[in-house]
Scaffold this active site. Sequence first.
Site, PDB file in Angstrom:
ATOM      1  N   GLY A   1       0.819  -1.215   0.000  1.00 36.75           N
ATOM      2  CA  GLY A   1       0.000   0.000   0.000  1.00 36.75           C
ATOM      3  C   GLY A   1       0.842   1.249   0.000  1.00 36.75           C
ATOM      4  O   GLY A   1       2.072   1.209   0.073  1.00 36.75           O
TER       5      GLY A   1
ATOM      6  N   GLY B   1       2.582   3.461   1.545  1.00 34.59           N
ATOM      7  CA  GLY B   1       3.150   3.625   2.885  1.00 34.59           C
ATOM      8  C   GLY B   1       3.661   5.033   3.127  1.00 34.59           C
ATOM      9  O   GLY B   1       3.877   5.440   4.267  1.00 34.59           O
TER      10      GLY B   1
ATOM     11  N   GLY C   1       7.032   6.813   6.763  1.00 34.41           N
ATOM     12  CA  GLY C   1       6.205   7.605   5.845  1.00 34.41           C
ATOM     13  C   GLY C   1       6.955   8.733   5.158  1.00 34.41           C
ATOM     14  O   GLY C   1       6.376   9.541   4.438  1.00 34.41           O
TER      15      GLY C   1
ATOM     16  N   ASP D   1       4.043  -4.363  -7.487  1.00 30.03           N
ATOM     17  CA  ASP D   1       3.408  -3.172  -6.907  1.00 30.03           C
ATOM     18  C   ASP D   1       3.992  -1.885  -7.487  1.00 30.03           C
ATOM     19  O   ASP D   1       3.495  -0.800  -7.204  1.00 30.03           O
ATOM     20  CB  ASP D   1       3.577  -3.167  -5.375  1.00 30.03           C
ATOM     21  CG  ASP D   1       5.030  -3.285  -4.941  1.00 30.03           C
ATOM     22  OD1 ASP D   1       5.655  -4.303  -5.266  1.00 30.03           O
ATOM     23  OD2 ASP D   1       5.546  -2.350  -4.303  1.00 30.03           O
ATOM     24  N   ASN D   2       5.047  -1.992  -8.279  1.00 24.82           N
ATOM     25  CA  ASN D   2       5.616  -0.807  -8.919  1.00 24.82           C
ATOM     26  C   ASN D   2       5.271  -0.740 -10.401  1.00 24.82           C
ATOM     27  O   ASN D   2       5.819   0.089 -11.125  1.00 24.82           O
ATOM     28  CB  ASN D   2       7.149  -0.800  -8.772  1.00 24.82           C
ATOM     29  CG  ASN D   2       7.584  -0.501  -7.336  1.00 24.82           C
ATOM     30  OD1 ASN D   2       6.806   0.033  -6.550  1.00 24.82           O
ATOM     31  ND2 ASN D   2       8.803  -0.844  -6.997  1.00 24.82           N
TER      32      ASN D   2
HETATM   33  P1  AMP Z   1       9.148   1.174  -2.869  1.00 19.21           P
HETATM   34  O1  AMP Z   1      10.345   0.278  -2.873  1.00 19.21           O
HETATM   35  O2  AMP Z   1       9.484   2.624  -2.650  1.00 19.21           O
HETATM   36  O3  AMP Z   1       8.297   0.981  -4.070  1.00 19.21           O
HETATM   37  O4  AMP Z   1       8.298   0.759  -1.600  1.00 19.21           O
HETATM   38  C1  AMP Z   1       7.805  -0.539  -1.343  1.00 19.21           C
HETATM   39  C2  AMP Z   1       6.753  -0.468  -0.285  1.00 19.21           C
HETATM   40  O5  AMP Z   1       7.301   0.013   0.940  1.00 19.21           O
HETATM   41  C3  AMP Z   1       5.600   0.466  -0.619  1.00 19.21           C
HETATM   42  O6  AMP Z   1       4.435  -0.076  -0.098  1.00 19.21           O
HETATM   43  C4  AMP Z   1       5.988   1.739   0.087  1.00 19.21           C
HETATM   44  O7  AMP Z   1       4.889   2.552   0.377  1.00 19.21           O
HETATM   45  C5  AMP Z   1       6.636   1.212   1.353  1.00 19.21           C
HETATM   46  N1  AMP Z   1       7.628   2.153   1.898  1.00 19.21           N
HETATM   47  C6  AMP Z   1       8.855   2.458   1.412  1.00 19.21           C
HETATM   48  N2  AMP Z   1       9.465   3.362   2.193  1.00 19.21           N
HETATM   49  C7  AMP Z   1       8.632   3.665   3.208  1.00 19.21           C
HETATM   50  C8  AMP Z   1       8.679   4.529   4.333  1.00 19.21           C
HETATM   51  N3  AMP Z   1       9.747   5.275   4.598  1.00 19.21           N
HETATM   52  N4  AMP Z   1       7.610   4.563   5.138  1.00 19.21           N
HETATM   53  C9  AMP Z   1       6.539   3.811   4.898  1.00 19.21           C
HETATM   54  N5  AMP Z   1       6.418   2.961   3.872  1.00 19.21           N
HETATM   55  C10 AMP Z   1       7.443   2.887   3.021  1.00 19.21           C
HETATM   56 MG    MG Z   2       6.685   1.292  -4.848  1.00 13.41          MG
END
Ligand code: AMP
Ligand code: MG
Length: 497
Positions: free
Chosen positions: A96, A98, A127, A253-254
């Site tokens: 989700g 995040g 976040g 998810d990306n």
């Molecule tokens: P990403 O690798 O940036 O695509 O993130 C993968 C998942 O981790 C997604 O669900 C993001 O929302 C969550 N996420 C990454 N970094 C953070 C963070 N600092 N705080 C909360 N959720 C995160």
């Molecule tokens: Mg992502």
Amino acid sequence: MGITHRIQNMPFTLRGDDVCQPTLPTPITEPYWVAFAPAAAQLINIEMGSDGLPINPDWLEVLAGNQLAVDTIEFAAPISTAYSGHQFGVWAGQLGDGRAILLGDVNKLELQLKGAGKTQYSRMGDGRAVLRSSIREFLCSEAMQALGIPTSRALAVVGTKQTVRRETLETAAICSRIAPSFIRIGHFEHFASTQNIVRLKELADLLITHFYPESANEQDTYLSLFQAISARNAKLVAQWQSVGFCHGVLNSDNISALGLTLDYGPFGFLDHFEIDHICNHSDSGGRYAYHRQPQVMHWNMACLASAMLPLLELDHSSEESQDLLRSALEEFPLVYTKEWQNLFRFKLGLQLELEDDVQLIERLLQAMHDSKVDYTSFFRNLSNLGKDAIPTEIPQRDEFIDRNSADQWFADYTQRLRSEPLSDSSRKEMMNRINPKYTLRNHLAQTAIEKAQQNDFSEVATLLQILSNPFEEQEEFEAYSKAPPLSMQKISVSCSS
Ligand code: AMP
Ligand code: MG
């Protein structure tokens, strides 16, 4: 002037508490502009002054997550959404937004703040996002757009004195992004994993209504939707390959349901060509290496197919549905290969389609790999070659270790050029429209980031300017087109951001 446009619903994304939650950004102290993209701002009618920044200072507060009203707009119902997905080939369950909060839509485009604080889906995360990754996402989004590659856009990076803890303490920042929709394959997987067919169908119908209207006229609507999403992503990867872009984290998810480049993290543009280049330091197995991107995108489309299976089963037997999706999935490599071949023929300045072209392209890539030739500048400079060039006198032959086979390739290439109708100068023009002079090489981003960490944002602005016209010769910025110096060749970028 009062609020005349209170944005309360989200027509281009999902509603319902099983997939989204009202989420307010967490304010930050003393926000300041790190970067701003006027071209993206125009998309949502932000009025700008001669300094290239919004005239209304409230925009800084909005893009910092400190307030929700600006000009005549009020973002009255920000949300974050739930999605699920496969990470590095393994089912990861619910993920989700995040750290992304969707403020609302303007001009049929959604405005999202990345790094604006915790959401219902933050799990263990804070976040937030760090300055370095926000600058990278900002610059690359706008660079991709200018390269003509579908992408989410970036509006601004807003900085703050507040810090966040990663491996060390780092400056926090918020990157605002714009897209017609941020719906991902992971949203399909979210509903499929909970067997929520009603919501799965609503999701598919929403996409058809707003983004894939042609599928509505097809007899097999959902099959057609699958084919269209898959085709867009197949073409997208072919475009990535063509400019030497490695995404770095092609988890489901990306992956955008609209075929956009989404979620810039440890991405990288190739400098020296290595077909198996891995840009993400955390990807030790090389799952997302350059040469694996097409395969991995195909794999993600298989995830989408299995998530969409229940929709086909509304009209067909289970076995029939599986057969239909399996055949549709087989179209991916065909669409990809056709697009890839077209793009690479154009990169070589070939308009006609002749039998041996693919072999010619593949021989070149193999030779470039063997000699680690700089990807971007090699293709760019190739347009300087005339049809009658003598192979042993072509300066680029010196970039290859095996001169004899390079000479043979140039001989075959110039001979091939002689079967083309275009003059040398017209071909050069055509090639310079597909082979960029400038890409966001890692070392360029790194220099801009290091300056920004010292509160000098001028290099971010310079890069935005250069990368907004990647196909133009910009004499004063010639140095930005060069391969990195040895000391900056091995910058490693990880997922931690
Ligand atoms: P990403 O690798 O940036 O695509 O993130 C993968 C998942 O981790 C997604 O669900 C993001 O929302 C969550 N996420 C990454 N970094 C953070 C963070 N600092 N705080 C909360 N959720 C995160
Ligand atoms: Mg992502």
